[in-house]
Design a protein around this motif. Structure first.
Motif, mmCIF file in Angstrom:
data_model
loop_
_atom_site.group_PDB
_atom_site.id
_atom_site.type_symbol
_atom_site.label_atom_id
_atom_site.label_comp_id
_atom_site.label_asym_id
_atom_site.label_seq_id
_atom_site.Cartn_x
_atom_site.Cartn_y
_atom_site.Cartn_z
ATOM 1 N N SER A 104 26.478 38.318 40.787
ATOM 2 C CA SER A 104 26.151 37.857 39.436
ATOM 3 C C SER A 104 27.049 36.711 39.003
ATOM 4 N N ILE A 105 28.271 36.658 39.555
ATOM 5 C CA ILE A 105 29.109 35.472 39.418
ATOM 6 C C ILE A 105 29.631 35.108 40.803
ATOM 7 N N ASP A 106 30.010 33.844 40.943
ATOM 8 C CA ASP A 106 30.537 33.347 42.208
ATOM 9 C C ASP A 106 32.048 33.134 42.155
ATOM 10 N N ILE A 107 32.512 32.701 40.993
ATOM 11 C CA ILE A 107 33.919 32.356 40.784
ATOM 12 C C ILE A 107 34.352 32.945 39.453
ATOM 13 N N GLY A 108 35.593 33.448 39.379
ATOM 14 C CA GLY A 108 36.026 34.036 38.117
ATOM 15 C C GLY A 108 37.492 33.795 37.830
ATOM 16 N N TRP A 109 37.807 33.698 36.542
ATOM 17 C CA TRP A 109 39.186 33.689 36.075
ATOM 18 C C TRP A 109 39.538 35.146 35.766
ATOM 19 N N ILE A 110 40.670 35.627 36.287
ATOM 20 C CA ILE A 110 40.968 37.056 36.210
ATOM 21 C C ILE A 110 42.480 37.269 36.361
ATOM 22 N N GLY A 111 42.973 38.408 35.928
ATOM 23 C CA GLY A 111 44.401 38.710 35.978
ATOM 24 C C GLY A 111 44.862 39.163 37.345
ATOM 25 N N PRO A 112 46.196 39.262 37.550
ATOM 26 C CA PRO A 112 46.733 39.614 38.864
ATOM 27 C C PRO A 112 46.423 41.035 39.303
ATOM 28 N N SER A 113 46.553 42.010 38.403
ATOM 29 C CA SER A 113 46.295 43.393 38.811
ATOM 30 C C SER A 113 44.847 43.629 39.214
ATOM 31 N N PRO A 114 43.849 43.153 38.453
ATOM 32 C CA PRO A 114 42.479 43.332 38.928
ATOM 33 C C PRO A 114 42.181 42.572 40.207
ATOM 34 N N SER A 115 42.887 41.465 40.430
ATOM 35 C CA SER A 115 42.720 40.760 41.705
ATOM 36 C C SER A 115 43.151 41.667 42.852
ATOM 37 N N ILE A 116 44.321 42.297 42.703
ATOM 38 C CA ILE A 116 44.824 43.219 43.728
ATOM 39 C C ILE A 116 43.879 44.404 43.880
ATOM 40 N N ASN A 117 43.497 45.000 42.756
ATOM 41 C CA ASN A 117 42.630 46.188 42.791
ATOM 42 C C ASN A 117 41.292 45.892 43.454
ATOM 43 N N GLY A 118 40.683 44.770 43.064
ATOM 44 C CA GLY A 118 39.386 44.420 43.626
ATOM 45 C C GLY A 118 39.467 44.150 45.111
ATOM 46 N N TYR A 119 40.528 43.484 45.517
ATOM 47 C CA TYR A 119 40.700 43.150 46.930
ATOM 48 C C TYR A 119 40.935 44.401 47.774
ATOM 49 N N THR A 120 41.812 45.290 47.307
ATOM 50 C CA THR A 120 42.150 46.465 48.105
ATOM 51 C C THR A 120 41.026 47.490 48.111
ATOM 52 N N LYS A 121 40.345 47.635 46.984
ATOM 53 C CA LYS A 121 39.256 48.615 46.928
ATOM 54 C C LYS A 121 38.146 48.251 47.908
ATOM 55 N N ALA A 122 37.927 46.929 48.080
ATOM 56 C CA ALA A 122 36.896 46.462 49.017
ATOM 57 C C ALA A 122 37.469 46.193 50.399
ATOM 58 N N GLN A 123 38.699 46.672 50.639
ATOM 59 C CA GLN A 123 39.361 46.499 51.939
ATOM 60 C C GLN A 123 39.413 45.030 52.372
ATOM 61 N N GLY A 124 39.649 44.177 51.396
ATOM 62 C CA GLY A 124 39.840 42.761 51.680
ATOM 63 C C GLY A 124 38.588 41.987 51.985
ATOM 64 N N LYS A 125 37.421 42.535 51.661
ATOM 65 C CA LYS A 125 36.169 41.891 52.077
ATOM 66 C C LYS A 125 35.398 41.205 50.958
ATOM 67 N N ASN A 126 35.898 41.251 49.702
ATOM 68 C CA ASN A 126 35.050 40.712 48.639
ATOM 69 C C ASN A 126 35.535 39.426 48.020
ATOM 70 N N LEU A 127 36.852 39.237 47.905
ATOM 71 C CA LEU A 127 37.332 38.096 47.144
ATOM 72 C C LEU A 127 38.519 37.432 47.810
#
Length: 369
Positions: A104-127
């Motif tokens: 639904s989005i391609d690029i986003g402005w976002i904080g450091p903790s959600p960046s870490i959370n999103g990356y680790t939850k997807a095992q490094g495959k999403n962002l």
């Protein structure tokens, strides 16, 4: 601090609790909506890049002023030519990460903790984190009648936006450095850490149910307008008074398929930050105009002015400070060890910076190889 050492991932309970933290790290905003903000004109003969549209996400908040101003002033659209921007705004971390994961989005402005959370939850495959955007804008503000010095914080009730979010971890780490004890998950101990949504923290302060808050802007300045005093600016705790508060992330698939579009957005971001820093008063007014468009009302001057002063807009993601924030999360007991190597891909940004005659930025050993 070793930049290349293994980093961290949230425990299951902490992931659930901390994922809604974009509201916390970036805070204050309208419900998520599409096609938000001013739409820049696209010339009929403007050349499209490899995608017809780029869908970007951000928050109606001052720490996301690069996006607010870049859209408002047409600076992002100018770099994209005939590729049109489709903006969306969000008020919670899970919704922006979900939007990125779903396309639904391609690029986003976002904080450091959600960046870490999103990356680790997807095992490094999403962002990937592809750039910095803002530093600072976080303060410990207190009731001056109840707290007159840092030592007076002991025994008091201090609000943070969310269990495990960036400000929550910062407060827990600071408490530990004072030699005080707090159970991270319950918030109980020598200081009572009260997790409170930024939108209701001012009411909690006015009612007397909290004695202070460790919060981002503009919540901190809103509390000051209500009679609180700044006891500590978090920037004072960091080397060079800089720490990441907003990143730019991209879907890995979009980065692979449309590198020219990603570079154009990054060019627009770099030029927007340059314009913001060269024209601070105009930029502040532009950001507030965008906020008014998105949320229905602008910030008053007694909130806007001090909040704006405390935020630095920059391209450097300050990757080493993300490492440190993650280490603090481990020390607090909210995070387990994991490896975040590969969370950054700063190659497109450094290409843009080189073309603009600017210095390259560093990924602190956490970049793709």
């Amino acid at each position: 601090m070793s930049a290349a050492r293994p980093l961290t991932t949230l425990r299951t309970v902490a992931v659930i609790a901390a994922l809604p933290l974009l509201l916390t790290a970036c805070g204050y905003g309208a419900e998520s909506s599409d096609d938000s903000g001013k739409q820049a004109e696209v010339a009929a003969d403007a050349k499209k890049l490899s995608a017809d549209t780029v869908k970007i996400g951000y928050f109606p908040n001052l720490t996301h002023a690069t996006a607010l101003v870049g859209v408002q002033e047409g600076l992002l659209q100018k770099e994209l030519g005939g590729t049109r921007i489709k903006p969306s705004t969000f008020n919670a971390g899970p919704s922006e990460i979900e939007a990125l994961n779903s396309g639904s989005i391609d690029i986003g402005w976002i904080g450091p903790s959600p960046s870490i959370n999103g990356y680790t939850k997807a095992q490094g495959k999403n962002l990937r984190i592809i750039s910095g955007s803002a530093s600072g804008g976080v303060k410990l503000v207190v009731n001056p009648e109840r707290i007159k010095s840092l030592k007076d914080v002991k025994g008091k009730k201090i609000a943070t936006p969310q269990l495990g979010n960036t400000q929550d971890v910062a407060l827990l780490n600071w408490i530990s450095e004072q030699g005080w004890k707090v159970d991270a998950e319950s918030g109980k101990g020598d200081v009572s850490v009260v997790r409170t949504d930024n939108k209701i923290t001012p009411d909690a302060y006015k009612s007397g149910s909290i004695d202070g808050a460790w919060v981002p802007e503009p919540t901190a300045s809103k509390l000051v307008a209500d009679g609180a005093k700044v006891l500590l600016d978090e920037s004072e705790l960091w080397p060079d008074k800089k720490f990441v508060i907003t990143n730019i992330i991209v879907s890995q698939s979009f980065l692979k398929e449309h590198p020219d579009v990603v570079e154009a957005v990054l060019r627009g971001s770099v030029k927007t930050n340059e314009w913001i820093n060269a024209n601070p008063d105009q930029a502040k007014a532009s950001a507030n105009k965008a906020l008014e468009s998105l949320s229905g009302k602008p910030l008053p001057a007694n909130v806007l002015d001090p909040a704006w002063k405390s935020i630095a807009f920059l391209d450097d993601p300050l990757a080493a400070t993300l490492d440190t924030q993650a280490e603090h999360s481990v020390a607090s007991g909210l995070l387990d060890e994991t490896d975040l190597k590969g969370i950054y891909d700063l190659r497109p940004l450094n290409k843009v910076l080189k073309a603009e005659g600017k210095d390259a930025v560093d990924d602190a050993g956490l970049g793709v190889k």
